[in-house]
Design an enzyme around this catalytic site. Structure first.
Site, PDB file in Angstrom:
ATOM      1  CE  LYS A 199      -3.620   2.394   2.727  1.00 12.49           C
ATOM      2  NZ  LYS A 199      -4.625   2.143   3.995  1.00 12.49           N
ATOM      3  CD  GLU A 205       9.246  -5.747   7.366  1.00 13.48           C
ATOM      4  OE1 GLU A 205       9.056  -4.775   6.763  1.00 13.48           O
ATOM      5  OE2 GLU A 205       9.087  -5.915   8.647  1.00 13.48           O
ATOM      6  N   GLY A 257      -5.051  -1.816   4.994  1.00 13.34           N
ATOM      7  CA  GLY A 257      -4.141  -2.940   4.456  1.00 13.34           C
ATOM      8  C   GLY A 257      -4.945  -4.339   4.557  1.00 13.34           C
ATOM      9  NE  ARG A 258      -6.585  -3.737  10.761  1.00 14.11           N
ATOM     10  CZ  ARG A 258      -5.802  -2.685  10.841  1.00 14.11           C
ATOM     11  NH1 ARG A 258      -4.851  -2.526  10.371  1.00 14.11           N
ATOM     12  NH2 ARG A 258      -6.191  -1.640  11.540  1.00 14.11           N
ATOM     13  CD  GLU A 343      -2.031  -4.512  11.420  1.00 12.69           C
ATOM     14  OE1 GLU A 343      -2.429  -4.097  10.293  1.00 12.69           O
ATOM     15  OE2 GLU A 343      -0.749  -4.642  11.335  1.00 12.69           O
ATOM     16  CG  HIS A 374      -4.207 -35.822  16.345  1.00  8.45           C
ATOM     17  ND1 HIS A 374      -4.366 -37.123  16.903  1.00  8.45           N
ATOM     18  CD2 HIS A 374      -4.944 -35.839  15.377  1.00  8.45           C
ATOM     19  CE1 HIS A 374      -5.392 -37.832  16.554  1.00  8.45           C
ATOM     20  NE2 HIS A 374      -6.038 -36.910  15.546  1.00  8.45           N
ATOM     21  CE  LYS A 503       5.629  -0.928  10.232  1.00  8.40           C
ATOM     22  NZ  LYS A 503       4.582  -0.335   9.390  1.00  8.40           N
TER      23      LYS A 503
HETATM   24  O1  LIG Z   1       1.094  -2.391   2.317  1.00  7.37           O
HETATM   25  P1  LIG Z   1       2.360  -2.244   3.047  1.00  7.37           P
HETATM   26  O2  LIG Z   1       1.997  -0.813   3.182  1.00  7.37           O
HETATM   27  O3  LIG Z   1       3.603  -2.636   2.508  1.00  7.37           O
HETATM   28  O4  LIG Z   1       1.939  -2.561   4.629  1.00  7.37           O
HETATM   29  C1  LIG Z   1       2.061  -3.760   5.100  1.00  7.37           C
HETATM   30  C2  LIG Z   1       1.418  -3.948   6.364  1.00  7.37           C
HETATM   31  O5  LIG Z   1       2.114  -3.379   7.162  1.00  7.37           O
HETATM   32  C3  LIG Z   1       1.289  -2.700   8.321  1.00  7.37           C
HETATM   33  O6  LIG Z   1       1.241  -1.366   8.089  1.00  7.37           O
HETATM   34  C4  LIG Z   1       1.924  -2.909   9.659  1.00  7.37           C
HETATM   35  O7  LIG Z   1       3.011  -2.845   9.718  1.00  7.37           O
HETATM   36  C5  LIG Z   1      -0.067  -3.199   7.856  1.00  7.37           C
HETATM   37  O8  LIG Z   1      -0.970  -2.804   8.239  1.00  7.37           O
HETATM   38  C6  LIG Z   1       0.022  -3.595   6.490  1.00  7.37           C
HETATM   39  O9  LIG Z   1      -1.007  -4.446   6.211  1.00  7.37           O
END
Ligand SMILES: O=P(O)(O)OC[C@H]1O[C@](O)(CO)[C@@H](O)[C@@H]1O
Length: 535
Positions: A199, A205, A257-258, A343, A374, A503
């Site tokens: 987003k 990452e 995002g979620r 979240e 199990h 972060k």
């Molecule tokens: O889509 P992006 O901006 O890379 O963010 C990834 C994820 O990181 C977050 O902002 C949390 O760090 C989530 O809410 C989101 O889904």
């Protein structure tokens, strides 16, 4: 102090010792009365300690908390995410063709439709071979994203495996190089499409994994950028990254995002199952939206799912809830719901900045049945803490030749909720031991180990078959459950400030680990771990 929770707390204290089974004995129609159906799905919450009075109090709680007004505000595009000044409109991504939804006076639907058409065109081109890699037809798609830019499409791609007729899909999320390395090993860079899904297009990452993948591709392909697509709200950043505008699929900041699997973040899913099936997935979400908007609170599936959740966590004090899909292809649903629920509702401060007068949302965890049986069901049945369980089960599977296995699966699901409800008394356990020939103190000792307290709450969501439509219903059901719980708790379910501090500290620790900065100001434990890990 009396507050909106008091009457429920008092009532719960009064009925705490009454077994759930007694509720069934007193009311032969309890199962039907404490269940709700919507568009082919059945949600049975009768195996909980909620009685008619608790139900009435819970509905009243929803009413006094303004759930209906807030629901209208959300669907109308009001900026209910007020710590970020944003509307919450993932529902627009699945709204019907004729919908008009305004944010700041502007209808957002033409933009939604245009991007969806572009996504469908691109997905068709990839699936048909009209869009190729530099070595020919695309065989593999690698979606690079994390959190909401990974969990939704990854969970849904697995869930809809029987409908997967496009290229192979792979999901890379973790910044651990092992993830990208293990994923790319064996793939052909000349026939691989990479989707960078972020987003913000700043998530470290994702951008690190995208850089690594670009280098991997550059070793074999003249123009790696030509095999990259991007999904983001940040068009300037995708352009700066060198991804041509015709392979960039944008969306607006009113999609959290979620909550984003319904739009461009779902591109990988659309490539896997095709635009037509993706439309069915949206239709399932839309059907649940309609139900949520129109059913009275007392017959409203997301509202009831939320009220059951609040009863267990905020009223009874059960800190966790287990999500237990008896549907192997929903094996990533618990992980997806961890982000969606934790979240969204893992917050200790109310919208007005005051401390929450009650617990925040619960810890969500789980695994598919029967594997969980199990592994951790021992604790669920005989541990000292109560874990409310949420079972999901389909009437039929996708394997007609293995119908007997599906019957066994369903039997296990029903057996677990029955066992949680009934338990096994000490007398029953004694009888079993006596049959084995035990007597006296040894009979008593062995019998005590075999007692199941029972009276442990569970709910079951039953559906016909895990199709794109049904998956859409399930996800939207849980989204709206989170909304209702958030409104009643008085929190903003749509920000996520709690992820920021880690972060920031990770960024500051990177130079420390690289040896270009010292550990001054760090606590003793962190400094010691830095020293050890630097080697
Ligand atoms: O889509 P992006 O901006 O890379 O963010 C990834 C994820 O990181 C977050 O902002 C949390 O760090 C989530 O809410 C989101 O889904």
């Amino acid at each position: 102090m009396t507050d909106k929770w008091s009457a429920l707390r008092d009532h719960q204290a009064r009925i705490a010792d009454r077994p759930i089974l007694a509720l069934f004995a007193a009311d032969p129609a309890r199962a039907a009365g404490f269940s709700v159906a919507a568009d082919g799905m059945l949600f049975d919450w009768s195996k909980t300690s909620i009685d008619a009075e608790a139900r009435a109090l819970l509905i009243m709680l929803a009413e006094v908390s303004g759930v209906e007004a807030k629901r209208a505000a959300m669907f109308a595009g009001e900026k209910i995410n007020d710590t970020e000044g944003r509307a919450v409109l993932h529902t627009a991504l699945r709204a019907d063709e004729a919908a008009v939804i305004r944010v700041d006076g502007q209808d957002v639907m033409p933009g939604v439709r245009t991007v969806k058409t572009r996504m469908a065109d691109f997905a068709r081109a990839v699936r048909s071979g009209a869009f190729t890699g530099q070595g020919g037809r695309i065989t593999d798609v690698v979606n690079i994203g994390i959190g909401g830019s990974d969990l939704g499409p990854a969970m849904a791609t697995l869930a809809l495996a029987p409908f997967h007729d496009g290229p192979r899909l792979h999901y890379v999320s973790n910044v651990d190089g092992a993830h990208v390395q293990d994923t790319l090993r064996g793939l052909n860079p000349e026939t691989t499409l990479v989707i960078v899904a972020s987003k913000t297009f700043t998530t470290i990452e994702t951008m690190t994994n995208a850089d690594t993948t670009k280098r991997w591709m550059a070793a074999r392909v003249a123009d790696p950028g030509a095999q990259f697509a991007a999904v983001s709200t940040a068009g300037d950043k995708t352009a700066a990254y060198g991804i041509a505008a015709d392979r960039v699929f944008g969306f607006e900041d009113w999609v959290g995002g979620r909550y984003s699997v319904w739009g461009p973040i779902g591109l990988s899913l659309m490539i896997a199952i095709g635009p037509e099936r993706f439309e069915e997935f949206l239709a399932g979400g839309r059907a649940m939206d309609r139900h949520f908007q129109t059913a009275p609170l007392a017959r409203n599936m997301p509202v009831l799912l939320a009220l059951v959740g609040l009863w267990h966590n905020q009223i009874c004090g059960h800190a966790t809830r287990a999500v237990l899909p008896y549907d192997q292809r929903l094996s990533r649903l618990p992980a997806y719901l961890q982000q969606l629920e934790m979240e969204s509702n893992g917050k200790r401060v109310a919208i007005d900045g005051s401390d929450l007068p009650t617990n925040s949302g619960p810890v969500v965890w789980g695994e598919p049945g029967t594997n969980g049986q199990h592994a951790f069901y021992q604790l669920i049945h005989q541990g000292t803490r109560v874990v409310p369980c949420e079972f999901l089960v389909a009437r039929q599977g996708h394997e007609p030749d293995l119908a007997h296995q599906h019957t066994l699966l369903v039997a296990n699901c029903l057996a677990q909720s029955e066992a949680l409800l009934r338990g096994r008394s000490l007398d029953e356990a004694r009888a079993i031991m006596a049959k084995k020939g035990l007597t006296g103190a040894e009979l008593e000792r062995q019998a005590r180990h075999r007692v199941f307290p029972g009276n442990r709450p569970s709910t079951t969501l039953a559906y016909d078959r895990l199709t794109p439509f049904v998956l859409g219903q399930i996800i939207a059901l849980y989204e709206h459950r989170v909304f209702v719980e958030g409104v009643i708790l008085g929190i903003n379910s749509y920000d996520q400030w709690g992820v920021e501090l880690g972060k920031e500290l990770a960024l500051a620790l990177q130079p420390v680990l690289e040896g270009t900065a010292g550990t001054e100001g760090k606590d003793g434990s962190t400094a010691q771990l830095v020293a050890f890990l630097k080697g």
